[in-house]
Design a protein around this motif. Structure first.
Motif, short mmCIF file in Angstrom:
data_model
loop_
_atom_site.label_atom_id
_atom_site.label_comp_id
_atom_site.label_asym_id
_atom_site.label_seq_id
_atom_site.Cartn_x
_atom_site.Cartn_y
_atom_site.Cartn_z
N ILE A 18 43.96 -5.04 -25.78
CA ILE A 18 42.61 -4.64 -26.21
C ILE A 18 42.12 -3.48 -25.35
O ILE A 18 41.53 -2.51 -25.85
CB ILE A 18 41.62 -5.83 -26.13
N ARG A 19 42.35 -3.56 -24.03
CA ARG A 19 41.94 -2.47 -23.13
C ARG A 19 42.62 -1.16 -23.53
O ARG A 19 41.97 -0.12 -23.57
CB ARG A 19 42.27 -2.80 -21.68
N LYS A 20 43.89 -1.24 -23.85
CA LYS A 20 44.61 -0.03 -24.27
C LYS A 20 44.04 0.52 -25.57
O LYS A 20 43.84 1.72 -25.72
CB LYS A 20 46.11 -0.32 -24.43
N ARG A 21 43.79 -0.36 -26.50
CA ARG A 21 43.28 0.05 -27.81
C ARG A 21 41.90 0.71 -27.71
O ARG A 21 41.59 1.66 -28.42
CB ARG A 21 43.23 -1.15 -28.73
N LEU A 22 41.05 0.19 -26.80
CA LEU A 22 39.71 0.74 -26.61
C LEU A 22 39.67 1.87 -25.58
O LEU A 22 38.64 2.49 -25.38
CB LEU A 22 38.74 -0.37 -26.18
N ILE A 24 40.00 1.52 -22.35
CA ILE A 24 39.22 1.03 -21.21
C ILE A 24 40.07 1.10 -19.94
O ILE A 24 41.19 0.61 -19.91
CB ILE A 24 38.76 -0.42 -21.44
N LYS A 25 39.48 1.72 -18.92
CA LYS A 25 40.16 1.84 -17.63
C LYS A 25 39.30 1.17 -16.56
O LYS A 25 38.13 0.86 -16.78
CB LYS A 25 40.37 3.30 -17.30
N LEU A 31 30.12 -1.58 -23.89
CA LEU A 31 28.88 -1.69 -24.65
C LEU A 31 29.08 -2.75 -25.72
O LEU A 31 30.08 -2.75 -26.43
CB LEU A 31 28.58 -0.32 -25.30
N PHE A 32 28.13 -3.67 -25.82
CA PHE A 32 28.16 -4.70 -26.85
C PHE A 32 27.15 -4.31 -27.91
O PHE A 32 25.95 -4.21 -27.63
CB PHE A 32 27.85 -6.08 -26.27
N MET A 41 32.48 -5.01 -29.35
CA MET A 41 32.63 -4.50 -28.00
C MET A 41 33.28 -3.12 -28.08
O MET A 41 34.31 -2.96 -28.74
CB MET A 41 33.53 -5.45 -27.20
N VAL A 42 32.66 -2.12 -27.44
CA VAL A 42 33.21 -0.77 -27.46
C VAL A 42 33.16 -0.17 -26.06
O VAL A 42 32.36 -0.57 -25.22
CB VAL A 42 32.45 0.16 -28.44
N ASN A 43 34.02 0.80 -25.83
CA ASN A 43 34.01 1.56 -24.59
C ASN A 43 32.76 2.43 -24.62
O ASN A 43 32.57 3.23 -25.53
CB ASN A 43 35.28 2.41 -24.51
#
Length: 91
Positions: A18-22, A24-25, A31-32, A41-43
């Motif tokens: 999920i972190r890779k897809r969004l 996210i590092k 942000l919800f 949930m989004v970056n």
């Protein structure tokens, strides 16, 4: 579909896929977003960039900017105008 467990402090570990897809590092903010069909949930950085993109949609066309060279020329012209304005008041 991924599963995450909530701790007693309300914390979760976001699965790697999920972190890779969004995108996210470490240190990123999430942000919800409350939508009619659920909470998403989004970056937050990517959400801000999308918002900026929408705000500027059509501006390049309106300004007659067709490529990178046009943008560079516009920036140079703005800088020239500012330089002249600053130096005209100092003369």
């Amino acid at each position: 579909m991924e599963l995450a467990k909530v701790t007693s402090k309300g914390q979760i570990t976001i699965p790697v896929s999920i972190r890779k897809r969004l995108g996210i590092k470490n240190g990123d903010k999430i942000l919800f977003v409350d939508k009619p069909d659920g909470i998403v949930m989004v970056n937050s950085t990517m959400a801000a960039l999308e918002k900026i993109g929408l705000a500027f949609k059509g501006e390049a066309e309106r300004l007659g900017l067709e490529n990178d060279n046009d943008v560079t020329a516009m920036i140079k012209e703005i800088r020239r105008q500012r330089w002249e304005a600053n130096h005209a008041s100092n003369a």
